[in-house]
Design an enzyme around this catalytic site. Structure first.
Site, short mmCIF file in Angstrom:
data_model
loop_
_atom_site.label_atom_id
_atom_site.label_comp_id
_atom_site.label_asym_id
_atom_site.label_seq_id
_atom_site.Cartn_x
_atom_site.Cartn_y
_atom_site.Cartn_z
N ILE A 14 0.83 -1.22 0.00
CA ILE A 14 0.00 0.00 0.00
C ILE A 14 0.86 1.26 0.00
CG2 ILE A 14 -0.36 0.28 2.51
CD1 ILE A 14 -2.94 0.74 -0.35
N SER A 36 12.25 1.43 6.79
CA SER A 36 12.01 0.12 6.20
C SER A 36 12.96 -0.90 6.82
CB SER A 36 12.21 0.21 4.68
OG SER A 36 12.22 -1.08 4.13
N ARG A 38 13.62 -3.66 5.69
CA ARG A 38 14.42 -4.25 4.61
C ARG A 38 15.27 -3.21 3.91
NH1 ARG A 38 9.84 -6.27 1.16
NH2 ARG A 38 8.97 -4.40 2.16
N LYS A 91 -5.53 1.47 7.68
CA LYS A 91 -6.54 0.60 8.26
C LYS A 91 -6.08 -0.84 8.16
CE LYS A 91 -8.25 -1.77 5.63
NZ LYS A 91 -7.79 -2.92 4.77
N ASP A 169 -9.81 -8.21 6.58
CA ASP A 169 -8.93 -7.08 6.26
C ASP A 169 -9.56 -6.23 5.16
OD1 ASP A 169 -5.93 -5.88 6.38
OD2 ASP A 169 -6.64 -6.00 4.32
P1 NAP Z 1 2.66 -5.52 3.09
O1 NAP Z 1 2.86 -5.42 1.62
O2 NAP Z 1 2.87 -6.81 3.79
O3 NAP Z 1 3.60 -4.39 3.66
C1 NAP Z 1 3.72 -4.03 4.95
C2 NAP Z 1 5.17 -3.55 5.16
O4 NAP Z 1 5.27 -3.14 6.51
C3 NAP Z 1 6.19 -4.66 4.98
O5 NAP Z 1 6.54 -4.78 3.64
C4 NAP Z 1 7.31 -4.18 5.86
O6 NAP Z 1 8.03 -3.24 5.11
C5 NAP Z 1 6.60 -3.40 6.96
N1 NAP Z 1 6.54 -4.08 8.26
C6 NAP Z 1 6.90 -3.56 9.44
N2 NAP Z 1 6.69 -4.40 10.44
C7 NAP Z 1 6.16 -5.50 9.91
C8 NAP Z 1 5.72 -6.70 10.44
N3 NAP Z 1 5.78 -6.96 11.77
N4 NAP Z 1 5.22 -7.62 9.59
C9 NAP Z 1 5.16 -7.39 8.27
N5 NAP Z 1 5.55 -6.22 7.72
C10 NAP Z 1 6.06 -5.29 8.52
O7 NAP Z 1 1.20 -5.04 3.52
P2 NAP Z 1 0.24 -4.00 2.76
O8 NAP Z 1 -0.61 -4.73 1.79
O9 NAP Z 1 1.01 -2.83 2.29
O10 NAP Z 1 -0.71 -3.62 3.97
C11 NAP Z 1 -0.29 -2.75 5.00
C12 NAP Z 1 -1.52 -2.11 5.61
O11 NAP Z 1 -2.22 -1.38 4.59
C13 NAP Z 1 -2.51 -3.16 6.15
O12 NAP Z 1 -3.05 -2.68 7.36
C14 NAP Z 1 -3.57 -3.25 5.05
O13 NAP Z 1 -4.85 -3.57 5.54
C15 NAP Z 1 -3.57 -1.81 4.52
N6 NAP Z 1 -4.04 -1.72 3.14
C16 NAP Z 1 -3.58 -2.60 2.19
C17 NAP Z 1 -4.11 -2.55 0.90
C18 NAP Z 1 -3.63 -3.50 -0.19
O14 NAP Z 1 -4.09 -3.36 -1.33
N7 NAP Z 1 -2.75 -4.45 0.07
C19 NAP Z 1 -5.06 -1.57 0.57
C20 NAP Z 1 -5.45 -0.65 1.54
C21 NAP Z 1 -4.93 -0.74 2.82
P3 NAP Z 1 9.55 -2.87 5.41
O15 NAP Z 1 10.38 -4.07 5.16
O16 NAP Z 1 9.76 -1.77 4.44
O17 NAP Z 1 9.65 -2.44 6.85
#
Ligand code: NAP
Length: 312
Positions: A14, A36, A38, A91, A169
Site C-alpha cells: 500500500i 524500512s 528491509r 486501516k 482485512d
Molecule cells: P505488506 O505489503 O505486507 O507491507 C507491509 C510492510 O510493513 C512490509 O513490507 C514491511 O516493510 C513493513 N513491516 C513492518 N513491520 C512489519 C511486520 N511486523 N510484519 C510485516 N511487515 C512489517 O502489507 P500491505 O498490503 O502494504 O498492507 C499494509 C496495511 O495497509 C494493512 O493494514 C492493510 O490492511 C492496509 N491496506 C492494504 C491494501 C492493499 O491493497 N494491500 C489496501 C489498503 C490498505 P519494510 O520491510 O519496508 O519495513
C-alpha cells in the site's frame, strides 16, 4: 503554501501503490524519508531501519504515515506520539480495541494529531448514499465483498496469522462504508467464519446485523477471499421509500433504480492526504473506531467452521 515533510514507515504494497505516488503529486506534503526493515528507499531519500533512527537523525520531520500491517502498529504509533510526531494510520488501525483506545487517549494527552484512515469512505458516492439514507431511512442492506487474496495480498502470511483479520482485512472497508452511511447504530446478531484448516483467520465470512429496533431493517454482509474473476465490492440497499440503491466498485459508483447517479474515479488516497492536511492545519484528530468495534463484535459472535486448506 509550504509543503509539510512526512516520512513513511513500512514500505509494502500500500505504501508503494498509494502513499508514495499520492504524496509525490501532493501540493501539501513532501516525502522526506522512509523507514524500512528491509532498507527500501524511495529515490535518493534517506532510509532508516527503525523509526527510532529516523527520529534521532531527522528530528525536524514531525509527521509520519504508518503503513505496516496492524500487528506492530500499536507500538509504532505509541513510539511516534512519544517522539512528538503527528500520525496517519493505515486501516485496520490495530489488532484490538484496547490498543486502539489507548492510542486515541495517548494522542489526546500528547496534544498531537492522530488520523485513522478508512480509505473506502473517501468517495462521493458514499457521501451521497449517506445523505439519501438520512432522508429516506433504510429497509435493507446487503454487502457483497469478494476479491482474490492472491492478487491483493500476494504472499502476505501476516493476513493468515492470529490478529491478521483474514478476509476481514478487506471486509472492514465494507464495514467502514456501512457504519458511515447507516442512519442508526448497528449491532452484530450472528456470524459465521470459515477458516482454512491450515490457517488462523477466515477466508469466508457471513454476518447478520440488527438495529435497536426489533422490526428494523434486514442487514447482512458476505466477504470472500477466493474470487478470481475480478472484484465484487458492492452494497445493495433498499431505502425506506423503496428505492433501490447500488453502491458499486468499492464505493465509487452509486446507482439508483438501475441508473448511474455518481461515478468517479477512485481518488481515495488523494482525499485522505487532503483531509490529513486539514487536520494538521487545525490541530484536530480524526479517530473513528466504529468499523473496528463492529468487526470485533463479529469475531466475538462468530460460529467457526473449517474450510479447505489455503496455499498461495
Ligand atoms: P505488506 O505489503 O505486507 O507491507 C507491509 C510492510 O510493513 C512490509 O513490507 C514491511 O516493510 C513493513 N513491516 C513492518 N513491520 C512489519 C511486520 N511486523 N510484519 C510485516 N511487515 C512489517 O502489507 P500491505 O498490503 O502494504 O498492507 C499494509 C496495511 O495497509 C494493512 O493494514 C492493510 O490492511 C492496509 N491496506 C492494504 C491494501 C492493499 O491493497 N494491500 C489496501 C489498503 C490498505 P519494510 O520491510 O519496508 O519495513
Amino acid at each position: 503554501m509550504d509543503k509539510r515533510s512526512i516520512a513513511i514507515i513500512g514500505i509494502g504494497k500500500i505504501a508503494r501503490d498509494q502513499h508514495i505516488p499520492v504524496i509525490g503529486k501532493s501540493d501539501r506534503f513532501e516525502l522526506a524519508a522512509t523507514v524500512s526493515q528491509r532498507g527500501i528507499a524511495e529515490a535518493s531519500l534517506p532510509v532508516f531501519r527503525s523509526a527510532a533512527e529516523l527520529y534521532r537523525e531527522m528530528p525536524e520531520i514531525d509527521i509520519v504515515a504508518i503503513c505496516t500491517p496492524p500487528g506492530p502498529r500499536h507500538l509504532l504509533v505509541r513510539e511516534a506520539l512519544d517522539a512528538g510526531k503527528h500520525v496517519l494510520m493505515e486501516k485496520p488501525p490495530t489488532q484490538t480495541l484496547s490498543e486502539f483506545e489507548d492510542l486515541v487517549r495517548h494522542g489526546e494527552a500528547r496534544g498531537l494529531v492522530l488520523f485513522q484512515t478508512w480509505h473506502s469512505q473517501y468517495n462521493d458516492a458514499v457521501e451521497r448514499t449517506r445523505e439519501i439514507l438520512a432522508e429516506e431511512g433504510v429497509r435493507s442492506v446487503r454487502i457483497d465483498w469478494r476479491e482474490s487474496v492472491r492478487k491483493w495480498h500476494p504472499g502476505q502470511d501476516w493476513v493468515w496469522a492470529p490478529g491478521g483479520f483474514g478476509v476481514c482485512d478487506p471486509g472492514i472497508n465494507a464495514l467502514s462504508i456501512f457504519t458511515r452511511i447507516m442512519p442508526m447504530p448497528v449491532f452484530v446478531e450472528h456470524a459465521q467464519m470459515a477458516v482454512p484448516a491450515n490457517r488462523q483467520t477466515p477466508v469466508d465470512v457471513e454476518i447478520g446485523f440488527r438495529t435497536a429496533d426489533a422490526h428494523g431493517p434486514a442487514l447482512s454482509a458476505h466477504f470472500n477471499w477466493l474470487e478470481e474473476d475480478g472484484e465484487v465490492w458492492t452494497i445493495a440497499i433498499e431505502t425506506g421509500t423503496g428505492r433501490q440503491l447500488s453502491l458499486e466498485r468499492g464505493g465509487t459508483v452509486l446507482k439508483i433504480d438501475g441508473e448511474t447517479r455518481v461515478a468517479a474515479p477512485s481518488e481515495e488516497y488523494e482525499r485522505i492526504y487532503e483531509r490529513f492536511a486539514e487536520l494538521l492545519d487545525t490541530g484536530r484528530s480524526d479517530v473513528d473506531g466504529t468499523p473496528l468495534r463492529l468487526l470485533a463484535d463479529a469475531f466475538m459472535m462468530a460460529e467457526r467452521v473449517e474450510a479447505e486448506p489455503f496455499d498461495w
